[in-house]
Design a protein around this motif. Structure first.
Motif, PDB file in Angstrom:
ATOM      1  N   ARG A 109       0.806  -1.209   0.000  1.00  0.00           N
ATOM      2  CA  ARG A 109       0.000   0.000   0.000  1.00  0.00           C
ATOM      3  C   ARG A 109       0.844   1.267   0.000  1.00  0.00           C
ATOM      4  O   ARG A 109       0.341   2.336  -0.352  1.00  0.00           O
ATOM      5  N   TYR A 110       2.110   1.152   0.414  1.00  0.00           N
ATOM      6  CA  TYR A 110       2.972   2.337   0.432  1.00  0.00           C
ATOM      7  C   TYR A 110       4.023   2.299  -0.679  1.00  0.00           C
ATOM      8  O   TYR A 110       4.962   3.092  -0.682  1.00  0.00           O
ATOM      9  N   CYS A 111       3.899   1.389  -1.626  1.00  0.00           N
ATOM     10  CA  CYS A 111       4.926   1.227  -2.661  1.00  0.00           C
ATOM     11  C   CYS A 111       5.185   2.546  -3.380  1.00  0.00           C
ATOM     12  O   CYS A 111       4.256   3.240  -3.797  1.00  0.00           O
ATOM     13  N   HIS A 112       6.466   2.905  -3.525  1.00  0.00           N
ATOM     14  CA  HIS A 112       6.793   4.134  -4.248  1.00  0.00           C
ATOM     15  C   HIS A 112       7.188   3.849  -5.700  1.00  0.00           C
ATOM     16  O   HIS A 112       7.548   4.776  -6.424  1.00  0.00           O
ATOM     17  N   ASN A 113       7.080   2.563  -6.114  1.00  0.00           N
ATOM     18  CA  ASN A 113       7.341   2.217  -7.509  1.00  0.00           C
ATOM     19  C   ASN A 113       6.238   1.311  -8.065  1.00  0.00           C
ATOM     20  O   ASN A 113       6.517   0.198  -8.532  1.00  0.00           O
ATOM     21  N   PRO A 114       4.957   1.734  -8.005  1.00  0.00           N
ATOM     22  CA  PRO A 114       3.899   0.864  -8.539  1.00  0.00           C
ATOM     23  C   PRO A 114       4.039   0.616 -10.033  1.00  0.00           C
ATOM     24  O   PRO A 114       3.442  -0.325 -10.567  1.00  0.00           O
ATOM     25  N   ASP A 115       4.835   1.441 -10.697  1.00  0.00           N
ATOM     26  CA  ASP A 115       5.077   1.231 -12.121  1.00  0.00           C
ATOM     27  C   ASP A 115       5.974   0.028 -12.380  1.00  0.00           C
ATOM     28  O   ASP A 115       6.176  -0.360 -13.541  1.00  0.00           O
ATOM     29  N   SER A 164       0.263   5.014 -19.150  1.00  0.00           N
ATOM     30  CA  SER A 164       0.873   6.260 -18.706  1.00  0.00           C
ATOM     31  C   SER A 164       1.927   6.002 -17.640  1.00  0.00           C
ATOM     32  O   SER A 164       1.672   5.343 -16.645  1.00  0.00           O
ATOM     33  N   GLY A 165       3.119   6.517 -17.880  1.00  0.00           N
ATOM     34  CA  GLY A 165       4.177   6.424 -16.882  1.00  0.00           C
ATOM     35  C   GLY A 165       4.833   5.078 -16.763  1.00  0.00           C
ATOM     36  O   GLY A 165       5.601   4.853 -15.834  1.00  0.00           O
ATOM     37  N   LEU A 166       4.550   4.134 -17.669  1.00  0.00           N
ATOM     38  CA  LEU A 166       5.069   2.783 -17.526  1.00  0.00           C
ATOM     39  C   LEU A 166       5.847   2.388 -18.772  1.00  0.00           C
ATOM     40  O   LEU A 166       5.296   2.249 -19.850  1.00  0.00           O
ATOM     41  N   SER A 167       7.161   2.185 -18.611  1.00  0.00           N
ATOM     42  CA  SER A 167       8.008   1.825 -19.733  1.00  0.00           C
ATOM     43  C   SER A 167       9.039   0.805 -19.273  1.00  0.00           C
ATOM     44  O   SER A 167       9.564   0.897 -18.164  1.00  0.00           O
ATOM     45  N   THR A 179       3.660   8.910  -4.579  1.00  0.00           N
ATOM     46  CA  THR A 179       2.209   8.900  -4.752  1.00  0.00           C
ATOM     47  C   THR A 179       1.773   9.419  -6.119  1.00  0.00           C
ATOM     48  O   THR A 179       0.722   9.029  -6.635  1.00  0.00           O
ATOM     49  N   PHE A 180       2.575  10.288  -6.722  1.00  0.00           N
ATOM     50  CA  PHE A 180       2.209  10.803  -8.040  1.00  0.00           C
ATOM     51  C   PHE A 180       2.140   9.689  -9.078  1.00  0.00           C
ATOM     52  O   PHE A 180       1.377   9.774 -10.051  1.00  0.00           O
ATOM     53  N   LYS A 181       2.938   8.625  -8.873  1.00  0.00           N
ATOM     54  CA  LYS A 181       2.906   7.503  -9.807  1.00  0.00           C
ATOM     55  C   LYS A 181       1.567   6.762  -9.726  1.00  0.00           C
ATOM     56  O   LYS A 181       1.044   6.299 -10.743  1.00  0.00           O
ATOM     57  N   TRP A 182       1.029   6.639  -8.507  1.00  0.00           N
ATOM     58  CA  TRP A 182      -0.280   6.016  -8.348  1.00  0.00           C
ATOM     59  C   TRP A 182      -1.327   6.811  -9.133  1.00  0.00           C
ATOM     60  O   TRP A 182      -2.189   6.234  -9.793  1.00  0.00           O
TER      61      TRP A 182
END
Length: 251
Positions: A35-41, A54-57, A220-223
């Motif tokens: 729930r706190y992951c800073h790299n969900p991508d 979006s945001g995933l490469s 959080t911006f990645k989420w």
């Protein structure tokens, strides 16, 4: 056959993910949903190219391509540095990881694995591969998210029994380990749970260091970019006093 690794990103100058200065390799793919992951991508397993999301490469690389790139920075590593492989969850690409670490050792490069050990099992074919991987792994950074299995499941989507079994196995083979625990106020900072974690660590004989990592919201911006609801948006970062208390209990 030359194996291909699926890589989220690399960093040339890591100073907190193992000893010395490290070249960091972040592998793509993870089954946990912290729930706190800073790299969900890094979650989604992708086999090639850009996902179109979006945001995933994701890029691909061979062992030699990664190590050749890493060695450009070797003069900065000092006597203790080397490469650290993280994620995502690097063990989901264990065949590539074996090739990478074995070739790194042939080149005289120190190897560090940063893992939450979620795929760990003593069943085959995984276990034999893990045994082989450990022969070319100099240090394991093992994330223990929560000592209580049900709370671990709520926090990550998975229970922790096999993760704690991985910790026991690493102790059995006397593999050097640094334990990492993310301190999230109201979730992973309960004093009794921290004491239970300390008691568990006391049964292991290979722990070189215990790190308390303060919860932060930098990712959080990645989420938001991925359209995923961030459920801990109202959770504050821990205070210096909370961090100090946790470190006194488990370090």
């Amino acid at each position: 056959m030359t194996r291909i690794g699926y890589i989220h990103s690399t960093e040339s100058f890591g100073s907190v993910d193992g000893p010395g200065i490290r070249f960091l390799i972040f592998m793509q793919g993870c089954h946990m949903r912290c729930r706190y992951c800073h790299n969900p991508d890094t979650w989604k397993t992708i086999k090639s190219g850009n996902s179109g999301e979006s945001g995933l490469s994701v890029t691909t690389a061979t062992v030699d391509e990664l190590l050749d790139k890493a060695e450009r920075y070797r003069s900065y590593w000092g006597p203790d540095g080397g490469i650290t492989v993280s994620g995502g969850e690097a063990l989901l690409q264990i065949d590539f990881l074996i090739d990478l670490f074995e070739e790194a050792h042939r080149r005289g490069i120190n190897t560090c694995l940063d893992t939450a050990a979620q795929p760990f099992t003593r069943e085959e074919p995984f276990f034999s591969k893990f045994e082989r991987l450990m022969k070319s792994t100099d240090l394991v950074l093992l994330d223990i998210k929560h000592i209580d299995s049900e709370k671990h499941r709520w926090l990550t989507g998975h229970s922790n029994e096999n993760i704690l079994d991985c910790a026991r196995y690493l102790s059995e083979i006397e593999k050097p380990v640094w334990i990492r625990h993310v301190l999230v106020p109201g979730i992973t900072d309960d004093e009794e749970q921290l004491k239970q974690l300390r008691l568990t660590l006391d049964t292991l004989h290979n722990i070189q260091k215990v790190e308390v990592l303060p919860y932060h919201t930098l990712g959080t911006f990645k989420w938001e970019q991925l359209g995923i609801d961030y459920t801990l948006k109202d959770v504050p970062t821990p205070t210096a006093e909370q961090i100090s208390r946790a470190r006194k209990i488990i370090s």
